[in-house]
Scaffold this motif. Structure first.
Motif, mmCIF file in Angstrom:
data_model
loop_
_atom_site.group_PDB
_atom_site.id
_atom_site.type_symbol
_atom_site.label_atom_id
_atom_site.label_comp_id
_atom_site.label_asym_id
_atom_site.label_seq_id
_atom_site.Cartn_x
_atom_site.Cartn_y
_atom_site.Cartn_z
ATOM 1 N N GLY A 155 0.898 -1.088 -0.212
ATOM 2 C CA GLY A 155 0.266 -0.096 0.144
ATOM 3 C C GLY A 155 1.127 0.929 0.311
ATOM 4 O O GLY A 155 2.116 1.600 0.442
ATOM 5 N N HIS A 156 -0.153 2.128 -0.551
ATOM 6 C CA HIS A 156 0.843 3.623 -0.524
ATOM 7 C C HIS A 156 0.208 4.619 -0.025
ATOM 8 O O HIS A 156 -1.160 4.493 -0.673
ATOM 9 N N ARG A 157 0.028 5.974 1.030
ATOM 10 C CA ARG A 157 -0.400 7.092 0.833
ATOM 11 C C ARG A 157 -1.038 8.177 -0.068
ATOM 12 O O ARG A 157 -0.325 7.301 -1.167
ATOM 13 N N GLY A 158 -2.209 8.161 0.004
ATOM 14 C CA GLY A 158 -2.405 9.417 -1.280
ATOM 15 C C GLY A 158 -1.973 10.808 -0.787
ATOM 16 O O GLY A 158 -0.549 10.193 -0.216
ATOM 17 N N GLY A 159 -1.493 11.152 -2.036
ATOM 18 C CA GLY A 159 -0.812 12.686 -2.312
ATOM 19 C C GLY A 159 0.243 12.289 -3.530
ATOM 20 O O GLY A 159 -0.145 13.279 -4.331
ATOM 21 N N PRO A 160 0.876 11.957 -3.805
ATOM 22 C CA PRO A 160 1.690 11.779 -4.772
ATOM 23 C C PRO A 160 0.941 11.896 -6.363
ATOM 24 O O PRO A 160 0.388 10.308 -5.962
ATOM 25 N N CYS A 161 1.128 12.317 -7.101
ATOM 26 C CA CYS A 161 -0.058 11.835 -8.637
ATOM 27 C C CYS A 161 0.996 10.674 -9.427
ATOM 28 O O CYS A 161 2.270 10.808 -8.261
ATOM 29 N N ILE A 162 0.605 10.225 -10.616
ATOM 30 C CA ILE A 162 2.212 9.952 -10.918
ATOM 31 C C ILE A 162 2.365 10.832 -12.118
ATOM 32 O O ILE A 162 2.497 11.006 -13.008
ATOM 33 N N PRO A 163 3.805 10.971 -11.725
ATOM 34 C CA PRO A 163 4.836 11.621 -12.418
ATOM 35 C C PRO A 163 4.779 11.699 -13.566
ATOM 36 O O PRO A 163 5.161 10.611 -14.550
ATOM 37 N N GLY A 164 4.500 12.580 -14.732
ATOM 38 C CA GLY A 164 4.582 12.545 -15.963
ATOM 39 C C GLY A 164 3.775 11.726 -16.596
ATOM 40 O O GLY A 164 2.893 11.299 -18.085
ATOM 41 N N VAL A 165 2.764 11.435 -15.848
ATOM 42 C CA VAL A 165 1.730 10.890 -16.570
ATOM 43 C C VAL A 165 0.317 11.666 -16.547
ATOM 44 O O VAL A 165 -0.739 11.634 -17.456
ATOM 45 N N ARG A 166 -0.601 11.850 -15.320
ATOM 46 C CA ARG A 166 -1.535 12.710 -15.233
ATOM 47 C C ARG A 166 -1.628 13.861 -15.344
ATOM 48 O O ARG A 166 -1.983 14.352 -16.599
#
Length: 478
Positions: free
Chosen positions: A353-364
């Motif tokens: 798992g991973h917390r929320g926060g980061p978008c997918i860099p270079g994708v969204r």
């Protein structure tokens, strides 16, 4: 209780609630059960049987598990290469770092350490390489989105026209949606005709009435306020292209929380030019600021009053015409939380798992600075190598991008044990100390983040107490 359940407890209007992290649900619980879950103690032995029976019933329904994710890994990690090769959603070009205004709270103002105004302009060679990259890495996207950013992007109007002409050719057969944010002072008839022809989505900066707008948004090198010029241009736009204005123009309001809110709310509600428009609203961002921005008590009180009125509208107790448009975007965080509750209805947290926060860099989205550097978005530091994920010449540095995607790894133990992990919004912007991804810097922002998440949860339950139906489109409540 033998194992500590992974939950968060809070109270609203003398009612007690439990957010169960594993189930990703909020449930109302009796106050006696709330006290027991909070302290592990039962004050009155006569209540012991009833409390323990209630707790056992919750466990039978799958609540109160103590499970935590064991491995810190973002769910997009394994598929990242496919996403970055095929699924780029939005490209934003920083066409210039120059602006004709000098706004006190602007990230380019000199009061922030992430960027400064400069006489820098993107070359067409860099723009073409960026657009070519977008074409090559968006094959899964039937529609693409090309944005223009400054400084003030309309200072580079001829350059934007070149970019649009090139994009129309490069994306032949696909729909291209264009957008940019502007201070509104350079919207001449020639520019309007072009923007309308290509259906640009235009976000115009408007902070409020004359005295509020001119407090910060002043012409560079003169100190003269921008309100009159901007409002004249907006009025002309609305008169000349009323349908375009209604469907493609919105406003961005930055609230200075050190001053009262009522005058702004009333202006936006009553001004004939903007009162039916869409507004994005936020307070001054002090992430990279030299000094901390603190809200005044008057601002807080007036903001709570306006928010309460918005809740009454959302539950059918007031008409939309009685609600200031600047408050409607405030509901977006509650709506987003409601969507996450519905979409992620689970029995337990995943092993990875991973917390929320980061978008997918270079994708969204992908932000391209004037000299061709790639960044996850426009909110990060341009004078730091930490958030830079590549450039127009080399493409995406996948190892660098994955380290930003999996930012939780610098604070794994704290994050996987945090009740607010799923709704966390902290990313590389809060972790970048100019040299590396810093756990210390990231954790400084953690406390405020958890407070904001809890406040959103409280707003969510209050709306439901008032009878709000999240499946009903709020725009239809008139």
């Amino acid at each position: 209780m033998n194992e500590k359940p992974f939950i968060h407890l809070f109270q609203v209007n003398k009612r007690s609630y439990c957010y169960d992290v594993n189930k990703n649900k909020i449930i109302e619980i009796p106050k006696k059960v709330y006290q027991y879950l909070l302290t592990g103690q039962i004050d009155d032995r006569n209540d012991a049987g009833e409390i323990k029976s209630y707790v056992e019933e919750l466990k039978e329904k799958g609540f109160l598990k103590s499970n935590h994710s064991q491995v810190s890994e973002h769910s997009a990690t394994e598929c990242y290469k496919y996403f970055v090769d095929n699924d780029l959603g939005q490209l934003t070009l920083q066409v210039t770092q120059k602006c004709n205004l000098d706004c006190g709270y602007c990230v380019y103002s000199g009061n922030y350490d992430n960027r400064h105004h400069a006489d820098k302009w993107m070359t067409f060679e860099i723009a073409k390489k960026a657009i070519d990259y977008y074409v090559a890495h968006s094959s899964d996207e039937e529609e693409v989105s090309l944005g223009f950013y400054g400084g003030e992007p309309l200072l580079a109007f001829d350059f934007i026209k070149e970019c649009v002409a090139y994009a129309e050719e490069a994306f032949e057969g696909r729909k291209v949606m264009y957008s940019f944010t502007t201070n509104g002072t350079l919207l001449t008839d020639e520019k309007l005709d072009f923007l309308v022809h290509y259906n640009f989505a235009v976000l115009i900066s408007l902070d409020g009435p004359k005295d509020v707008q001119n407090r910060h948004r002043k012409f560079a090198n003169s100190g003269i306020g921008s309100f009159e010029t901007m409002m004249k241009n907006i009025k002309n736009l609305k008169l000349k292209y009323p349908d375009y204005y209604r469907n493609h123009v919105s406003f961005n309001t930055v609230l200075d929380q050190r001053y009262p809110l009522a005058d702004i709310a009333n202006f936006v509600l009553t001004n004939e030019i903007v009162r039916e428009s869409r507004f994005n609203c936020s307070t001054i961002n002090d992430t990279y600021a030299d000094t901390e921005i603190r809200s005044s008590s008057v601002f807080f009180e007036e903001y709570q009053y306006e928010k309460f009125k918005t809740f009454l509208w959302l539950t059918g107790r007031l008409k939309k015409q009685e609600i200031s448009p600047i408050m409607l975007s405030d509901f977006s965080s509650v709506r987003k939380m409601a969507v996450l509750f519905d979409r992620y209805n689970r029995e337990t947290l995943p092993y990875k798992g991973h917390r929320g926060g980061p978008c997918i860099p270079g994708v969204r989205k992908l932000f391209v600075a004037v000299e061709g550097e790639f960044y996850p978005c426009e909110r990060v530091r341009e004078n730091s190598k930490v958030p830079q994920i590549g450039d127009v010449y080399r493409g995406i540095d996948e190892e660098k991008a994955l380290s930003i995607l999996n930012i939780e790894r610098i604070s794994t133990e704290k994050c996987k044990n945090c009740w607010a992990c799923f709704f966390c919004y902290l990313c590389v912007a809060q972790a970048d100390d100019g040299n590396e991804l810093s756990e210390c810097k990231l954790c400084k922002a953690c406390g405020e983040c958890k407070i904001n998440v809890e406040e959103t949860m409280k707003d969510y339950v209050v709306l439901h107490e008032l009878g709000y139906n999240q499946d009903l489109d709020a725009d239809r409540l008139l």
